[in-house]
Motif scaffolding. Structure first.
Motif, PDB file in Angstrom:
ATOM      1  N   VAL A   1      41.549  60.531  68.621  1.00  0.00           N
ATOM      2  CA  VAL A   1      41.098  59.257  68.152  1.00  0.00           C
ATOM      3  C   VAL A   1      41.992  58.456  67.425  1.00  0.00           C
ATOM      4  O   VAL A   1      41.940  58.789  66.111  1.00  0.00           O
ATOM      5  N   PRO A   2      42.989  57.797  67.783  1.00  0.00           N
ATOM      6  CA  PRO A   2      44.141  57.130  66.643  1.00  0.00           C
ATOM      7  C   PRO A   2      43.031  55.880  65.928  1.00  0.00           C
ATOM      8  O   PRO A   2      42.046  55.659  66.434  1.00  0.00           O
ATOM      9  N   GLY A   3      43.725  55.289  64.869  1.00  0.00           N
ATOM     10  CA  GLY A   3      42.937  54.198  64.242  1.00  0.00           C
ATOM     11  C   GLY A   3      43.432  52.818  64.531  1.00  0.00           C
ATOM     12  O   GLY A   3      44.055  52.767  65.500  1.00  0.00           O
ATOM     13  N   THR A   4      43.017  52.038  63.693  1.00  0.00           N
ATOM     14  CA  THR A   4      43.154  50.628  64.208  1.00  0.00           C
ATOM     15  C   THR A   4      42.833  49.706  62.759  1.00  0.00           C
ATOM     16  O   THR A   4      42.214  50.511  61.951  1.00  0.00           O
TER      17      THR A   4
ATOM     18  N   VAL B   1      42.608  59.839  63.652  1.00  0.00           N
ATOM     19  CA  VAL B   1      43.680  59.547  62.587  1.00  0.00           C
ATOM     20  C   VAL B   1      43.115  58.281  62.153  1.00  0.00           C
ATOM     21  O   VAL B   1      42.771  57.185  62.552  1.00  0.00           O
ATOM     22  N   CYS B   2      43.311  58.148  60.640  1.00  0.00           N
ATOM     23  CA  CYS B   2      43.021  56.956  59.861  1.00  0.00           C
ATOM     24  C   CYS B   2      41.678  56.389  60.407  1.00  0.00           C
ATOM     25  O   CYS B   2      40.627  57.233  60.356  1.00  0.00           O
ATOM     26  N   THR B   3      41.532  55.310  60.733  1.00  0.00           N
ATOM     27  CA  THR B   3      40.190  54.616  60.807  1.00  0.00           C
ATOM     28  C   THR B   3      39.536  55.120  62.210  1.00  0.00           C
ATOM     29  O   THR B   3      38.513  54.600  62.618  1.00  0.00           O
TER      30      THR B   3
ATOM     31  N   PHE C   1      35.290  65.504  55.977  1.00  0.00           N
ATOM     32  CA  PHE C   1      36.376  64.532  56.576  1.00  0.00           C
ATOM     33  C   PHE C   1      36.906  63.607  55.672  1.00  0.00           C
ATOM     34  O   PHE C   1      36.755  63.468  54.609  1.00  0.00           O
ATOM     35  N   THR C   2      37.964  62.953  56.336  1.00  0.00           N
ATOM     36  CA  THR C   2      38.824  62.083  55.701  1.00  0.00           C
ATOM     37  C   THR C   2      39.118  60.920  56.386  1.00  0.00           C
ATOM     38  O   THR C   2      39.032  60.871  57.597  1.00  0.00           O
ATOM     39  N   THR C   3      39.429  59.927  55.887  1.00  0.00           N
ATOM     40  CA  THR C   3      40.161  58.654  56.384  1.00  0.00           C
ATOM     41  C   THR C   3      41.131  57.821  55.589  1.00  0.00           C
ATOM     42  O   THR C   3      41.341  58.358  54.581  1.00  0.00           O
ATOM     43  N   HIS C   4      41.704  56.790  56.066  1.00  0.00           N
ATOM     44  CA  HIS C   4      42.280  55.914  55.212  1.00  0.00           C
ATOM     45  C   HIS C   4      41.951  55.545  53.862  1.00  0.00           C
ATOM     46  O   HIS C   4      40.563  55.640  53.569  1.00  0.00           O
ATOM     47  N   TYR C   5      42.664  55.890  52.764  1.00  0.00           N
ATOM     48  CA  TYR C   5      42.323  55.686  51.280  1.00  0.00           C
ATOM     49  C   TYR C   5      41.579  54.451  50.881  1.00  0.00           C
ATOM     50  O   TYR C   5      40.748  54.413  50.186  1.00  0.00           O
TER      51      TYR C   5
ATOM     52  N   ASP D   1      40.426  70.222  57.961  1.00  0.00           N
ATOM     53  CA  ASP D   1      39.760  70.781  59.034  1.00  0.00           C
ATOM     54  C   ASP D   1      38.498  71.400  58.988  1.00  0.00           C
ATOM     55  O   ASP D   1      38.362  72.068  57.981  1.00  0.00           O
ATOM     56  N   SER D   2      37.731  70.617  59.593  1.00  0.00           N
ATOM     57  CA  SER D   2      36.221  71.210  59.455  1.00  0.00           C
ATOM     58  C   SER D   2      35.676  71.707  60.641  1.00  0.00           C
ATOM     59  O   SER D   2      34.396  71.442  61.131  1.00  0.00           O
ATOM     60  N   GLY D   3      36.362  72.831  61.211  1.00  0.00           N
ATOM     61  CA  GLY D   3      36.026  73.572  62.275  1.00  0.00           C
ATOM     62  C   GLY D   3      36.213  72.603  63.619  1.00  0.00           C
ATOM     63  O   GLY D   3      37.206  72.512  64.203  1.00  0.00           O
ATOM     64  N   GLN D   4      35.097  72.198  64.300  1.00  0.00           N
ATOM     65  CA  GLN D   4      35.444  71.458  65.378  1.00  0.00           C
ATOM     66  C   GLN D   4      35.716  70.117  65.335  1.00  0.00           C
ATOM     67  O   GLN D   4      36.217  69.334  66.051  1.00  0.00           O
ATOM     68  N   VAL D   5      35.879  69.590  64.056  1.00  0.00           N
ATOM     69  CA  VAL D   5      36.152  68.272  63.807  1.00  0.00           C
ATOM     70  C   VAL D   5      37.632  68.176  62.593  1.00  0.00           C
ATOM     71  O   VAL D   5      37.173  68.799  61.733  1.00  0.00           O
ATOM     72  N   LEU D   6      38.627  67.514  63.005  1.00  0.00           N
ATOM     73  CA  LEU D   6      39.692  67.355  62.213  1.00  0.00           C
ATOM     74  C   LEU D   6      39.882  66.062  62.112  1.00  0.00           C
ATOM     75  O   LEU D   6      40.228  65.237  63.039  1.00  0.00           O
ATOM     76  N   THR D   7      40.056  65.642  61.131  1.00  0.00           N
ATOM     77  CA  THR D   7      40.451  64.227  60.521  1.00  0.00           C
ATOM     78  C   THR D   7      41.669  64.119  59.744  1.00  0.00           C
ATOM     79  O   THR D   7      41.944  64.866  58.815  1.00  0.00           O
ATOM     80  N   ALA D   8      42.549  63.023  59.895  1.00  0.00           N
ATOM     81  CA  ALA D   8      43.766  62.872  59.122  1.00  0.00           C
ATOM     82  C   ALA D   8      43.199  61.372  58.294  1.00  0.00           C
ATOM     83  O   ALA D   8      42.695  60.587  59.021  1.00  0.00           O
ATOM     84  N   SER D   9      43.980  61.180  57.424  1.00  0.00           N
ATOM     85  CA  SER D   9      43.704  60.053  56.454  1.00  0.00           C
ATOM     86  C   SER D   9      44.624  59.008  56.837  1.00  0.00           C
ATOM     87  O   SER D   9      44.137  58.163  57.895  1.00  0.00           O
TER      88      SER D   9
END
Length: 225
Positions: free
Chosen positions: A95-98, A129-131, A147-151, A174-182
């Motif tokens: 899921v990309p951000g916006t 990714v991001c938001t 998790f993480t997201t945009h700063y 990396d939190s197992g089944q859920v991975l998030t990028a900032s």
């Protein structure tokens, strides 16, 4: 002379061969006002990974209704092949951000929430990714995870999720089944990390060099803009 076989070496070789042959299906969610780099960065990593593997990564673009979408500021038009109803079984959802105002509204869409919940219940690895993290958050998929997201939005989203733990000053989590990028380009780091996981460090390093990209995990975030 007896032939001695190192069973550990054989096991490692067989494991590597099996890993290289594993096909990974990645469903990429595209939607109106999506941030282009959030989508293009990770997608390009997987496309390039297919140069060095036996087309290990199958990318399936889908939107809510399978119709044309336009990215942020109506810059690029994308025609996905699938909708929520027609998307085949996948291993990973991305899921990309916006822009934040879009994320806070669209992520509350009930059909999107139901779709994402169903995917996680089936065991699909959920990534953002991001938001894009707001979509996972409103579907309850960050509960029990780091998790993480945009700063610019990480602290506020973390405060709104008492059952999740926000991580700052990182490119991805990396939190197992859920991975998030900032933020934005960090989607490239997350995709490179996933390529290393499924295809090996050698492939990941080749892609980083080709893209002239300095892969990293941690980053000291700016305080403001």
């Amino acid at each position: 002379m007896k032939l001695r076989i190192n069973l550990t070496w054989v096991f490692c070789l067989l494991t590597t061969m099996m890993l290289a042959q594993e096909k990974i299906k990645i469903g990429i969610f595209v939607y109106p006002e999506m941030e282009l780099q959030d989508f293009a960065g990770p997608t390009d990593v997987f496309v390039k990974a297919n140069r060095f593997t036996d087309d290990q990564y199958e990318l399936l673009l889908f939107s809510q209704e399978g119709k044309l979408i336009e990215t942020e500021k109506n810059t690029v038009t994308i025609l996905p092949k699938y909708s929520f109803k027609t998307l085949p079984e996948v291993d990973i959802i991305l899921v990309p951000g916006t822009p934040i105002e879009v994320a806070m509204t669209l992520s509350k869409n009930e059909e999107i929430i139901r779709f994402l919940k169903k995917q996680k219940q089936k065991g699909t690895t959920m990534t953002s990714v991001c938001t894009g993290a707001y979509f996972l958050a409103n579907a309850g998929l960050l509960d029990g995870h780091k998790f993480t997201t945009h700063y610019l939005d990480a602290v506020s989203l973390g405060n709104a999720l008492p059952l999740a733990e926000v991580v700052l000053n990182v490119r991805f989590v990396d939190s197992g089944q859920v991975l998030t990028a900032s933020g934005i380009t960090s989607g490239i780091d997350l995709a490179l990390y996933m390529v290393e996981k499924y295809s090996g460090k050698d492939i990941q390093e080749k892609i980083s060099k080709i893209m002239q990209y300095d892969y990293h995990i941690e980053q000291q975030w700016p305080e403001s803009i």
